[in-house]
Design a protein around this motif. Structure first.
Motif, PDB file in Angstrom:
ATOM      1  N   LYS A 209       0.815  -1.209   0.000  1.00  0.00           N
ATOM      2  CA  LYS A 209       0.000   0.000   0.000  1.00  0.00           C
ATOM      3  C   LYS A 209       0.852   1.263   0.000  1.00  0.00           C
ATOM      4  CE  LYS A 209      -3.892   2.229   2.324  1.00  0.00           C
ATOM      5  NZ  LYS A 209      -4.855   2.155   3.445  1.00  0.00           N
ATOM      6  N   GLU A 210       1.840   1.318   0.920  1.00  0.00           N
ATOM      7  CA  GLU A 210       2.602   2.551   1.094  1.00  0.00           C
ATOM      8  C   GLU A 210       3.689   2.735   0.046  1.00  0.00           C
ATOM      9  OE1 GLU A 210       4.093   2.571   5.053  1.00  0.00           O
ATOM     10  OE2 GLU A 210       2.101   2.757   5.988  1.00  0.00           O
ATOM     11  N   ASN A 211       4.302   1.673  -0.394  1.00  0.00           N
ATOM     12  CA  ASN A 211       5.441   1.795  -1.295  1.00  0.00           C
ATOM     13  C   ASN A 211       5.099   1.592  -2.763  1.00  0.00           C
ATOM     14  OD1 ASN A 211       8.050   1.934   0.546  1.00  0.00           O
ATOM     15  ND2 ASN A 211       6.659   0.458   1.485  1.00  0.00           N
ATOM     16  N   ILE A 212       3.882   1.133  -3.006  1.00  0.00           N
ATOM     17  CA  ILE A 212       3.517   0.891  -4.411  1.00  0.00           C
ATOM     18  C   ILE A 212       2.209   1.598  -4.767  1.00  0.00           C
ATOM     19  CG2 ILE A 212       2.950  -0.859  -6.128  1.00  0.00           C
ATOM     20  CD1 ILE A 212       4.687  -2.828  -4.632  1.00  0.00           C
ATOM     21  N   LEU A 213       1.129   1.249  -4.077  1.00  0.00           N
ATOM     22  CA  LEU A 213      -0.188   1.739  -4.489  1.00  0.00           C
ATOM     23  C   LEU A 213      -0.379   3.230  -4.276  1.00  0.00           C
ATOM     24  CD1 LEU A 213      -2.470  -1.195  -3.232  1.00  0.00           C
ATOM     25  CD2 LEU A 213      -1.657  -0.758  -5.550  1.00  0.00           C
ATOM     26  N   GLU A 214       0.240   3.810  -3.273  1.00  0.00           N
ATOM     27  CA  GLU A 214       0.025   5.227  -2.972  1.00  0.00           C
ATOM     28  C   GLU A 214       0.922   6.148  -3.793  1.00  0.00           C
ATOM     29  OE1 GLU A 214       0.411   5.701   1.220  1.00  0.00           O
ATOM     30  OE2 GLU A 214      -1.554   4.791   1.661  1.00  0.00           O
TER      31      GLU A 214
END
Length: 1217
Positions: free
Chosen positions: A770-775
């Motif tokens: 979530k934090e390192n890719i999707l956001e």
């Protein structure tokens, strides 16, 4: 010598002046005379002629010429023949005597029929003499017409096939000489000659026919006028010709064989017979013409071309018997010469009859084409064979089965031609794919005889068979590969149950009954499902169980042994059937059972040869064939893993191969068959584990996926220990962001294979994704990419991250025990809405489209286990993803929906997506219609079947009509649905109408092209059910958004009007008011109001509308117009209570938008609306045909022409609707 002969002749002459009374003495004298005369040359000196005179005079006495004894007459005739030979060309006697002489000679010819008689040789001498010296011509001068006719008749009666050639030649010479030398051919003589062809074959020898044909051929100019006149008279029904009782059809045939030019004048009569109203005449004419054109070496002349064309037209004759006869003769015609000049026209005519309404005719057309193709493969175009292959989808089981058998024959011939070098291309390999597709036909689903026994030549070696299979497989599409997998899956299931049964049988023999017997019966029930008739199969299993012959059970056990080769299996199968005998009641059953459970299709030798072939193709650089080799091995690993025994070491070595296709295929094989062959892999050495772990990190995503599952497969603890070590290493690597695609893939696969391992650090993985890719967002300063393939690397990582999260909720075991699915669904909802997890994240249109597609696919996959957790809005967002601006999104998503629903891992309600964009380009629209029809047919086939895997509430329903509730609800909630209260344009409902019409017509008519395979009673049942669903929706309100209820009602109005149009009879919709249970997440019961309130509201609504009409001019919103007409209807029903009205709650809701349009058109223009005035009546009157659907589509296009926007008003026509 001459003086002695002269003296002997004088003495014989003097003795014959007073013939002896004794027959023997007379014959002795005659023999001596014949011997003396035979020694004399033709035209001897006068002295010899003088010495002959006494004998010549004596022999011609009436008492000798008309002697009663046959033998005496024969010797007299022999002597006279010699005399006529010697004196030729001068006649030795006067005319009266000559007449008697020729009468005597002709009488001797009747004895030629006895070839073994003592006098046969002397008769032949008389015949040859008459022919050689042409003395028969004198008969013409003497006008012996009746005698000539008698001689012709005698020749034709006595001619035998065993006659020496000189006998028939002499007869032919005499007949030809007489015909050529005559001024006119007498009618009786002609009739005698022609009668040979007009009599039964039993009455006339073939030698006589050949004799007559040869005479006609050589004397055709002389005979042509008479023959032509006779034929014309006979064919025109002239009584003078009929009295001779000669069948002119065989006569025509034989004359065509020997002198076809004679028949040029009778062509119109032949054509007339082919067109005759009398069936027997047409049949005879067809038989005759067919025989003529089938003659070896014959070609159709210009004169006979009209007859040939009319003969081909008889393929469309109204009587099937005539069409069948034509086909029989065309088959012979093509088999005699497959490359004849007329072959293309014949083949074209045959293709047209592949759709004949008579199944026997269709079957015979298949027979003709396939027989000719097997005789000369290149004589039939491949496109024609493909047309024949379409009969695999014939409605007749007889035609379908026969077509499959004949296509297998053609393919087998093509294999043999290819092996001997006759053909080099592979243009017939598609036949195997067509046969495989038949697995999806319920009539063929359990029939693998063709595939196992008849497809490849029996004398092919294992290498030849493997080479063919690899080449064929490389051309398979997904459907054909899936069919092969299904066949092997069914075989695996049957083998497993059969092994279990044999084990249980041994227990029962040992005295362990009761519970074991119940298990045996259950095995029978499971195995019987692999047969066309399960009930009959189960009964046969019961009978089989009673057999006591140990050899039967021994052979069955050997057939199930994976070490048995296909050749051995074939021999064992033959021995098994021989033990039973073809009269045994279990013969056919055991024939099928032994075929289904044996390793005839593939065995261990095939597997080894495929592995060798992969290496050969690697050397030649053919990646396509390498892929085919590895894919076949993967399929066998899935369904026949025991066959891989013995190649374990080869598989381990292939993991180090530098060819990525081979390496990936090997990983896939280990993932599928590792559990079966783990003992032979030597897993204790850790070397294999290390190789697989390295691939999980450094390989591509597909390799990583297979490597994880291989690790889980080859270890006894399902890979928990190995995967734990790998899992720790993978999670630790996330921060380094190295090999992220493979790492994310491996993590997701570990979640599926070993959920306890995954849950130990699940939060770390979810947080990282979530934090390192999707956001993260990604927008370059350059022009945004607009090509589908131009997605960014970050977008790919986001998709990989989403897939990993989704897989974590799709473990192999106990998926329902997982928690936290709501968070993932919310994340997918955001992506479906914005193309990213939030609106604020910036990304290109291409990236957003890719992410939306990935999220939609994720919802489809999750629905298998989490359908009850997917909200309605997410369901609709998923469906609407197919309307993305990128056509690739639509195609990929709709294909995936079609695939999942067909595989029964997705609820058919998702098929609504196939209807959302009806404005697609024609090819896409046609594909959507085909896919939708596939789903409808799949659901329809599920009726009446109780499938154990679908007994739970979450399983998809198999009744296509119940998809209607989802279709109506999805259309009502579609953003493009017009606001009923404000819409003034009837054309706004065009797309809704099209979508509803398409879906309803496919449900009613059966197929998208209007061809129906359901009965009228089924149609009526469907119409009634659909109408009930509409009525039930009208009695409900929207459970998701009550404000959308009015949209639902409008769609019901449209839908019920369409049903009226589709119903052949309006009575089909009567009695369809039963309540239907609707999906509770979409609909809830409508709260009933007091009838008076409804009336007051209706009147008030009418007053409001009238006020609106004053303020808005002549333009009135469609919704208000609908309410006004409803209000009027309510008032009328209140006043006239005794009139007939729809039953139940349908009174208020029975409103027809199309009827409204018709009424307005009628009021304002005095004419009926185009839509309402014609289509319904036409549909009710015409029969359902293959053109129904196309016609209806044409009508829709006429109803919605591209024109200026039309408004509903009191002064304007609604013809645009």
């Amino acid at each position: 010598m001459a003086p002695k002969l002269q003296q002997q002749l004088k003495e014989l002459g003097s003795k014959l002046k007073n013939p002896p009374a004794s027959k023997d003495a007379l014959i002795k004298l005659l023999k001596q005379g014949a011997t003396c005369l035979s020694g004399l040359e033709q035209s001897p000196p006068k002295s010899i002629l003088d010495s002959m005179q006494p004998f010549s005079n004596a022999i011609a006495k009436p008492e000798l010429l008309k002697h009663q004894d046959r033998e005496v007459k024969l010797f007299v005739a022999a002597c006279i023949c010699e005399i006529t030979r010697i004196t030729a060309p001068e006649a030795p006697y006067d005319d009266d005597v000559l007449k008697d002489i020729f009468e005597l000679i002709v009488s001797t010819f009747s004895g030629l029929s006895d070839t073994n008689g003592p006098s046969f040789g002397r008769r032949v001498v008389i015949l040859e003499t008459l022919a050689r010296y042409r003395s028969c011509v004198v008969m013409l001068d003497l006008e012996c017409d009746d005698l000539i006719n008698e001689m012709f008749n005698t020749f034709l009666n006595v001619a035998r096939d065993e006659h020496p050639e000189n006998v028939l030649t002499s007869m032919e010479t005499i007949m030809k000489v007489l015909l050529e030398e005559s001024e006119d051919v007498q009618e009786n003589l002609l009739i005698t000659l022609l009668s040979v062809f007009g009599r039964d074959k039993e009455d006339v020898t073939s030698a006589a026919r050949r004799l007559a044909m040869s005479v006609i051929e050589h004397c055709s100019r002389k005979l042509e006028p008479g023959i032509k006149q006779f034929l014309v008279s006979s064919m025109s029904g002239d009584s003078s010709a009929l009295k001779h009782e000669i069948n002119y059809h065989p006569l025509l045939y034989n004359i065509y064989c020997c002198a076809p030019q004679i028949l040029s004048g009778v062509v119109p009569y032949l054509t007339g017979e082919l067109l005759s109203d009398q069936l027997d005449i047409r049949l005879k004419a067809v038989g005759l013409v067919g025989d003529l054109f089938a003659l070896p070496g014959s070609s159709i002349s210009e004169e006979f071309h009209p007859v040939f064309l009319e003969f081909l037209k008889r393929l469309t004759d109204r009587v099937a018997e005539v069409r069948t006869s034509v086909l029989e003769h065309l088959k012979i015609c093509l088999l005699v010469n497959p490359f004849r000049a007329e072959a293309p026209r014949i083949i074209s005519a045959l293709c047209d009859r592949l759709l004949d309404y008579d199944e026997n005719v269709r079957k015979q057309v298949v027979s003709v084409v396939c027989d000719v193709a097997c005789r000369a493969l290149t004589s039939i175009p491949v496109e024609t064979i493909k047309l024949v292959a379409e009969r695999l989808r014939d409605k007749s089981l007889l035609v379908k089965k026969y077509t499959m058998e004949r296509l297998a024959d053609i393919y087998r011939v093509s294999c043999m031609n290819r092996s001997n070098g006759s053909i080099e291309n592979d243009e017939y390999d598609w036949i195997v794919g067509k046969i495989l597709r038949c697995f999806y036909d319920k009539d063929f689903r359990y029939n693998r005889t063709i595939l196992s026994l008849s497809l490849l030549p029996s004398d092919f070696s294992v290498k030849d068979k493997v080479t063919n299979w690899i080449r064929i497989f490389s051309g398979f599409d997904k459907v054909e590969v899936k069919a092969l997998e299904k066949i092997l899956e069914q075989k695996q299931r049957l083998q497993h149950e059969m092994q279990k049964y044999l084990s249980l049988r041994q227990l029962t023999e040992g005295g362990d009954g009761g519970e074991t017997q119940k298990k045996v019966i259950f095995c029978f029930r499971v195995m019987s499902r692999c047969f066309t008739d399960p009930a009959e199969a189960e009964e046969n299993f019961q009978i089989l169980d009673q057999l006591k012959d140990s050899n039967v059970w021994k052979l069955l056990t050997q057939l199930l042994d994976p070490n048995t080769s296909s050749l051995q299996a074939s021999n064992f199968r033959g021995e098994l059937l021989k033990i039973l005998g073809d009269k045994h009641r279990l013969y056919e059953f055991l024939s099928a059972l032994s075929l289904k459970c044996s390793y005839l299709l593939f065995d261990k030798d095939h597997v080894k040869e495929i592995l060798i072939e992969a290496g050969v193709q690697k050397s030649s650089g053919s990646n396509e064939l390498i892929l085919a080799c590895m894919t076949i091995l993967v399929i066998l690993a899935r369904f026949c893993p025991l066959l891989l025994g013995g190649i374990e070491e080869d598989l381990v070595h292939l993991l180090e191969d530098d060819n990525e296709i081979i390496k990936e295929g090997t990983l896939h094989i280990l993932a599928k068959a590792g559990g079966t062959i783990r003992e032979q892999l030597g897993v204790s050495s850790r070397s294999l584990d290390l190789i697989l772990e390295r691939i999980c990190i450094e390989g591509n995503r597909r390799q990583a996926k297979y490597a994880v599952h291989a690790l889980a497969s080859i270890t006894k603890d399902d890979g928990l220990m190995s995967l734990s070590v790998l899992y720790k290493r993978l999670v630790d690597m996330l921060e380094d962001k190295a090999h992220l695609p493979a790492v994310l893939q491996s993590l997701g696969c570990i979640a599926q294979a070993a959920m306890p391992v995954f849950e130990t650090r699940e939060n770390e993985i979810a947080k990282f994704i979530k934090e390192n890719i999707l956001e993260h967002g990604h927008i370059t300063g350059d022009k945004p990419p607009d090509c589908w393939d131009d997605r960014s690397e970050l977008c790919s990582l986001k998709i990989f991250g989403v897939k990993a999260l989704v897989k974590s909720y799709l473990p192999v075991k106990d998926a329902q025990l997982r928690s936290g699915i709501d968070g993932l669904i919310e994340l997918l909802k955001n992506i479906l809405s914005f193309g990213d997890i939030s609106r604020e994240i910036e990304s290109s249109l291409v990236d957003r489209a890719h992410l939306k597609l990935a999220a939609a696919k994720a919802v489809l996959r999750l629905s298998k286990h989490w359908e009850h957790k997917i909200p309605t809005d997410v369901f609709y967002l998923t469906l609407r993803t197919s309307e993305d601006n990128f056509p690739e999104v639509k195609k990929l998503l709709l294909n995936k929906i079609h695939q999942y629903v067909k595989d029964r891992i997705l609820d058919p309600k998702y098929a609504c997506a196939l209807l959302l964009d009806i404005s697609s380009q024609h090819p896409d629209l046609e594909e959507n219609k085909r896919n939708l029809n596939d789903i409808i047919q799949m659901c329809r086939q599920g009726r009446g079947r109780q499938i154990s895997s679908q007994t739970d509430g979450s399983s998809p329903t198999l009744y296509p009509e119940y998809m209607l509730a989802y279709v109506v609800h999805s259309l009502a909630h579609h953003p493009s649905f017009p606001n009923i209260d404000e819409c003034k344009d009837v054309k706004a409902f065009e797309s809704m109408y099209r979508q509803l019409y398409l879906f309803l017509s496919m449900l009613v008519h059966g197929e998208a092209d209007g061809k129906s395979d359901v009965s009228i009673s089924k149609d009526k049942e469907t119409l009634s059910l659909l109408n009930s669903i509409f009525l039930s929706i009208r009695r409900s309100e929207d459970a998701f958004d009550a404000a959308k209820s009015k949209n639902l009602y409008a769609l019901c109005d449209l839908g019920m009007s369409i049903l009226k149009r589709l119903a052949p009879k309006q009575d089909d919709l009567q009695g369809s008011s039963e309540s239907v249970t609707l999906p509770s997440v979409l609909y809830k019961p409508l709260v009933k109001k007091d009838e008076n309130d409804l009336l007051v509201n209706s009147v008030l609504a009418e007053d409001d509308i009238m006020k609106d009409s004053e303020t808005e001019g002549s333009e009135i919103p469609l919704g208000k117009l609908m309410r006004r007409l409803k209000a009027k209807g309510a008032k009328a029903r209140k006043e006239v209570k005794n009139e007939h009205s729809p039953t139940g709650g349908a009174n208020e809701n029975d409103f027809d938008i199309l009827k409204m349009v018709k009424e307005i058109n009628s009021d304002n223009l005095g004419t009926a609306g185009k839509f309402g005035s014609s289509n319904g009546r036409e549909h009710a009157q015409k029969k359902r045909s293959s053109h129904n659907f196309r016609r209806e589509n044409t009508r829709i296009n006429r109803m919605f022409p591209c024109r200026k926007e039309l408004k509903v008003s009191t002064s304007q026509s609604f013809e645009g609707f």
